[in-house]
Design a protein around this motif. Structure first.
Motif, PDB file in Angstrom:
ATOM      1  N   UNK A   1      16.545  -1.851   3.243  1.00  0.00           N
ATOM      2  CA  UNK A   1      15.079  -1.641   3.307  1.00  0.00           C
ATOM      3  C   UNK A   1      14.921  -1.376   4.801  1.00  0.00           C
ATOM      4  N   UNK A   2      14.207  -0.207   4.640  1.00  0.00           N
ATOM      5  CA  UNK A   2      13.824   0.403   6.114  1.00  0.00           C
ATOM      6  C   UNK A   2      12.869  -0.438   6.656  1.00  0.00           C
ATOM      7  N   UNK A   3      12.994  -0.914   7.942  1.00  0.00           N
ATOM      8  CA  UNK A   3      11.994  -1.721   8.646  1.00  0.00           C
ATOM      9  C   UNK A   3      11.493  -1.130  10.004  1.00  0.00           C
ATOM     10  N   UNK A   4      11.633   0.326  10.205  1.00  0.00           N
ATOM     11  CA  UNK A   4      11.207   1.040  11.456  1.00  0.00           C
ATOM     12  C   UNK A   4       9.831   0.901  11.477  1.00  0.00           C
ATOM     13  N   UNK A   5       9.256   1.199  12.809  1.00  0.00           N
ATOM     14  CA  UNK A   5       7.950   1.174  13.057  1.00  0.00           C
ATOM     15  C   UNK A   5       6.888   1.930  12.356  1.00  0.00           C
TER      16      UNK A   5
ATOM     17  N   UNK B   1      16.259  -1.665  11.747  1.00  0.00           N
ATOM     18  CA  UNK B   1      15.605  -0.622  11.230  1.00  0.00           C
ATOM     19  C   UNK B   1      16.085  -0.511   9.774  1.00  0.00           C
ATOM     20  N   UNK B   2      17.412  -0.356   9.438  1.00  0.00           N
ATOM     21  CA  UNK B   2      18.162  -0.043   8.197  1.00  0.00           C
ATOM     22  C   UNK B   2      18.669  -1.561   7.908  1.00  0.00           C
ATOM     23  N   UNK B   3      17.853  -2.482   7.378  1.00  0.00           N
ATOM     24  CA  UNK B   3      18.166  -3.642   6.950  1.00  0.00           C
ATOM     25  C   UNK B   3      19.107  -3.731   5.730  1.00  0.00           C
ATOM     26  N   UNK B   4      20.199  -4.156   5.698  1.00  0.00           N
ATOM     27  CA  UNK B   4      21.188  -4.391   4.424  1.00  0.00           C
ATOM     28  C   UNK B   4      21.333  -5.705   3.946  1.00  0.00           C
ATOM     29  N   UNK B   5      21.227  -5.961   2.484  1.00  0.00           N
ATOM     30  CA  UNK B   5      21.142  -7.269   2.035  1.00  0.00           C
ATOM     31  C   UNK B   5      21.950  -7.246   1.086  1.00  0.00           C
ATOM     32  N   UNK B   6      22.687  -8.568   0.808  1.00  0.00           N
ATOM     33  CA  UNK B   6      23.497  -8.558  -0.472  1.00  0.00           C
ATOM     34  C   UNK B   6      23.113  -9.834  -1.268  1.00  0.00           C
ATOM     35  N   UNK B   7      23.487  -9.786  -2.502  1.00  0.00           N
ATOM     36  CA  UNK B   7      23.106 -10.907  -3.181  1.00  0.00           C
ATOM     37  C   UNK B   7      24.241 -11.756  -3.396  1.00  0.00           C
ATOM     38  N   UNK B   8      23.804 -13.025  -3.452  1.00  0.00           N
ATOM     39  CA  UNK B   8      24.798 -14.187  -3.211  1.00  0.00           C
ATOM     40  C   UNK B   8      24.975 -15.186  -4.498  1.00  0.00           C
ATOM     41  N   UNK B   9      24.198 -14.858  -5.535  1.00  0.00           N
ATOM     42  CA  UNK B   9      24.185 -15.836  -6.376  1.00  0.00           C
ATOM     43  C   UNK B   9      25.541 -15.694  -7.360  1.00  0.00           C
ATOM     44  N   UNK B  10      26.110 -17.034  -7.766  1.00  0.00           N
ATOM     45  CA  UNK B  10      27.215 -16.956  -8.435  1.00  0.00           C
ATOM     46  C   UNK B  10      26.877 -16.555 -10.019  1.00  0.00           C
ATOM     47  N   UNK B  11      25.701 -16.487 -10.512  1.00  0.00           N
ATOM     48  CA  UNK B  11      25.440 -16.068 -11.925  1.00  0.00           C
ATOM     49  C   UNK B  11      25.647 -14.547 -11.903  1.00  0.00           C
TER      50      UNK B  11
ATOM     51  N   UNK C   1       0.781  -1.038  -0.044  1.00  0.00           N
ATOM     52  CA  UNK C   1       0.058  -0.156   0.074  1.00  0.00           C
ATOM     53  C   UNK C   1       0.841   1.322  -0.090  1.00  0.00           C
ATOM     54  N   UNK C   2       2.043   1.127   0.758  1.00  0.00           N
ATOM     55  CA  UNK C   2       2.839   2.324   0.836  1.00  0.00           C
ATOM     56  C   UNK C   2       4.357   1.917   0.417  1.00  0.00           C
ATOM     57  N   UNK C   3       4.743   2.190  -0.998  1.00  0.00           N
ATOM     58  CA  UNK C   3       6.102   1.611  -1.328  1.00  0.00           C
ATOM     59  C   UNK C   3       7.295   2.396  -0.629  1.00  0.00           C
ATOM     60  N   UNK C   4       7.168   3.361   0.263  1.00  0.00           N
ATOM     61  CA  UNK C   4       8.312   3.988   0.817  1.00  0.00           C
ATOM     62  C   UNK C   4       9.104   3.217   1.832  1.00  0.00           C
ATOM     63  N   UNK C   5      10.131   2.729   1.502  1.00  0.00           N
ATOM     64  CA  UNK C   5      11.029   1.948   2.286  1.00  0.00           C
ATOM     65  C   UNK C   5      12.484   2.554   2.410  1.00  0.00           C
ATOM     66  N   UNK C   6      12.438   4.051   2.196  1.00  0.00           N
ATOM     67  CA  UNK C   6      13.510   4.685   2.121  1.00  0.00           C
ATOM     68  C   UNK C   6      14.130   4.669   3.792  1.00  0.00           C
TER      69      UNK C   6
END
Length: 384
Positions: free
Chosen positions: A351-355, A305-315, A11-16
């Motif tokens: 991706x921001x995961x705050x309240x 809150x500030x959830x940081x992700x990395x891609x791990x696919x060898x391709x 509903x709200x795409x704001x994940x800044x």
């Protein structure tokens, strides 16, 4: 053949990660009582500023003998005021594990020119607090906004320390139960966990920090905007809402609304629970897909809150380009805005995961992340 896109959208795409999503119940009409066109020194302005300070104290559980001030220039302004006013009385230890912490190191070493002990951890890691000498003044960020890591607790900070602890808590306040007895200076900004407006910072001083201010004069000149004492005494008005420079009364009204919203969802415990639930959604995504992982390997230090992700696919041939393409696809679909990793951080997503983010929106986002990954991988293989 095109990969089928999910049917449900957030509903709200704001994940800044800053400025962050407004509280879910926010409307511009909520600010209709703002003291616009009035002096912040008039009774109405002073009352609202003092209300902002005391409601902050109430929600965060800040001790009665700690001073809370509203200062200019966001969290950066608050941190600069603290470092320029307090450091230099004793040796300094600087701790950094992401971009903003590294910025404080630069200011202290290259601008203040202090011979500081510097401890740095890589992105996704954290400095070992068991190695820190708290008889020195220690400067650190609680939550590494650009690296997705946070301090698990304040247990390693001794109660009988001789030095001051100066903590940038801008992505932790309202998402972590901060141990005030372990923190002498704490700063944050309105535009993070509460989804307030930018440009205003909060500076919180323990009695020990006040004692330092009143007993120590730095060797360097202090601009007016940094000065917190006069004649060797704390300027108490700063901590009663008599701000150093003119605040935006519209932004103040917005902050008051956000504080009231925080109380409506259960105060600090409710805010923490919402952030934890949001982060758990990303945790499920990571657990179910072997092509993505948290930047922080240790669950004990992962931010909620500030959830940081990395891609791990060898391709994946070019990690930075791939991550940017994913973020671009999601923005084009209108399902996620501003989720690319910070410019100085490793390639990936943030991706921001705050309240202020609804858990249902993150649940709707997760399948879109899968879709974007599969679509981009297919496009990459097709052009290989």
């Amino acid at each position: 053949m095109a990969i089928q896109a999910p049917a449900t959208r957030p509903m709200n795409p704001r994940f800044s990660s800053g400025p962050c999503a407004k509280p879910p119940s926010f409307t511009l009409d909520a600010l209709k009582d703002a003291a616009l066109g009035r002096s912040h020194r008039a009774a109405i302005g002073k009352t609202k500023l003092k209300d902002a300070i005391e409601t902050t104290r109430d929600v965060l559980g800040i001790p009665a003998d700690y001073r809370i001030g509203i200062v200019p220039a966001s969290d950066t302004g608050a941190m600069e005021m603290a470092m320029w006013s307090l450091l230099g009385e004793r040796p300094v230890e600087m701790l950094a594990w992401e971009s903003f912490g590294a910025g404080w190191v630069t200011d202290v070493v290259k601008q203040l020119k202090l011979d500081a002990e510097v401890k740095i951890a890589g992105y996704g890691e954290i400095v070992d607090f068991a190695t820190v000498d708290f008889d020195r003044d220690v400067v650190f960020t609680w939550n590494g906004t650009t690296s997705g890591v946070r301090l698990p607790s304040g247990d390693a900070i001794p109660a009988d320390r001789a030095g001051l602890t100066i903590c940038d808590a801008t992505s932790a306040a309202f998402a972590v139960d901060l141990p005030w007895d372990k923190l002498d200076v704490t700063t944050f900004s309105w535009q993070k966990v509460l989804g307030g407006e930018a440009a205003h910072g909060m500076l919180i001083l323990s009695p020990r920090a006040v004692e330092r201010l009143e007993s120590y004069t730095p060797a360097w000149p202090l601009p007016k905007i940094f000065r917190m004492t006069k004649g060797g005494k704390l300027i108490e008005g700063i901590f009663r809402g008599e701000t150093i420079n003119t605040p935006s009364m519209l932004a103040v009204e917005d902050y008051l609304f956000a504080l009231d919203w925080a109380k409506s969802v259960g105060g600090l415990p409710g805010m923490i629970a919402r952030a934890d639930a949001n982060t758990a959604v990303i945790g499920h995504l990571v657990a179910e897909n072997d092509w993505i992982d948290f930047l922080a390997a240790d669950p004990a230090i992962r931010s909620n809150t500030s959830v940081c992700l990395k891609f791990t696919d060898d391709r994946i041939v070019d990690g930075a380009s791939f991550a940017k393409a994913i973020a671009k696809r999601l923005e084009a679909e209108g399902v996620a805005l501003d989720i690319g990793a910070y410019r100085d951080a490793p390639a990936g997503l943030r991706i921001w995961c705050g309240a202020t983010v609804e858990t249902s929106d993150l649940e709707a986002l997760a399948p879109w992340l899968v879709w974007a990954f599969e679509t981009e991988i297919a496009a990459q293989l097709a052009t290989a």
